[in-house]
Design a protein around this motif. Sequence first.
Motif, short mmCIF file in Angstrom:
data_model
loop_
_atom_site.label_atom_id
_atom_site.label_comp_id
_atom_site.label_asym_id
_atom_site.label_seq_id
_atom_site.Cartn_x
_atom_site.Cartn_y
_atom_site.Cartn_z
N LYS A 1 -60.06 -34.31 -15.65
CA LYS A 1 -58.83 -35.34 -14.72
C LYS A 1 -58.10 -35.36 -16.18
CE LYS A 1 -60.95 -37.66 -11.53
NZ LYS A 1 -61.54 -38.89 -11.62
N GLY A 2 -56.86 -34.82 -15.22
CA GLY A 2 -55.23 -35.35 -16.05
C GLY A 2 -55.36 -34.18 -16.47
N ARG A 3 -56.03 -32.92 -17.07
CA ARG A 3 -56.56 -31.39 -18.42
C ARG A 3 -56.31 -30.18 -16.95
NH1 ARG A 3 -59.53 -30.35 -21.97
NH2 ARG A 3 -61.62 -31.46 -20.95
N PHE A 4 -57.02 -30.34 -16.01
CA PHE A 4 -57.26 -29.33 -15.67
C PHE A 4 -56.83 -29.50 -14.21
CE2 PHE A 4 -61.46 -27.78 -17.72
CZ PHE A 4 -60.47 -28.16 -18.96
N THR A 5 -55.94 -28.41 -13.66
CA THR A 5 -55.58 -28.62 -11.99
C THR A 5 -56.36 -27.34 -11.28
OG1 THR A 5 -53.55 -29.71 -12.90
CG2 THR A 5 -53.34 -28.60 -10.72
N ILE A 6 -56.51 -28.04 -9.88
CA ILE A 6 -57.13 -26.64 -9.43
C ILE A 6 -55.89 -26.10 -7.89
CG2 ILE A 6 -58.60 -28.22 -8.11
CD1 ILE A 6 -61.17 -26.00 -7.86
N SER A 7 -56.22 -25.17 -7.68
CA SER A 7 -54.68 -24.90 -6.55
C SER A 7 -55.88 -23.29 -5.87
CB SER A 7 -54.06 -24.45 -7.47
OG SER A 7 -53.94 -23.42 -8.60
N ARG A 8 -55.23 -22.84 -5.22
CA ARG A 8 -55.14 -21.86 -4.23
C ARG A 8 -54.50 -21.34 -3.93
NH1 ARG A 8 -54.13 -25.38 -0.38
NH2 ARG A 8 -54.53 -25.82 1.41
N ASP A 9 -54.57 -19.60 -3.96
CA ASP A 9 -53.39 -19.12 -3.13
C ASP A 9 -54.41 -18.56 -1.89
OD1 ASP A 9 -52.32 -16.86 -1.28
OD2 ASP A 9 -51.01 -16.29 -3.80
#
Length: 121
Positions: A64-72
């Motif tokens: 948490k605070g270091r990784f970011t999950i996202s989607r297209d």
Amino acid sequence: VQLQASGGGLVQPGGSLKLACGASERIFSSHIMGWFRQAPGKEREFAAAIRWGTGRTYYADAVKGRFTISRDSAKNTMFLQMHTLKPEDTAVYYCGLSTSDITNYREYRSWGQGTQVTVSS
């Protein structure tokens, strides 16, 4: 659905990497997509997940605070942007698909072959 993870590599502590997970078919709004990691001799552990329909995200405390999950959604692709990497982040990273649970890897399916992330100087 077949999933393909990519983007791993060797990076120095404090560095960044961006992983991608491509799906062979459409991901539905009811699905949950997640990133898990497995270090040698350890059980597969949850890192991050995203609800495909709403985009709501979930993170393990360790990232948490270091990784970011996202989607297209248009490309049926999920990403994991990793910053401030630490040696303890070293693992094979897998992406999976779930229809129910967020953090339990046993509830996920369609695992790809994984991508190796090594954090070392």
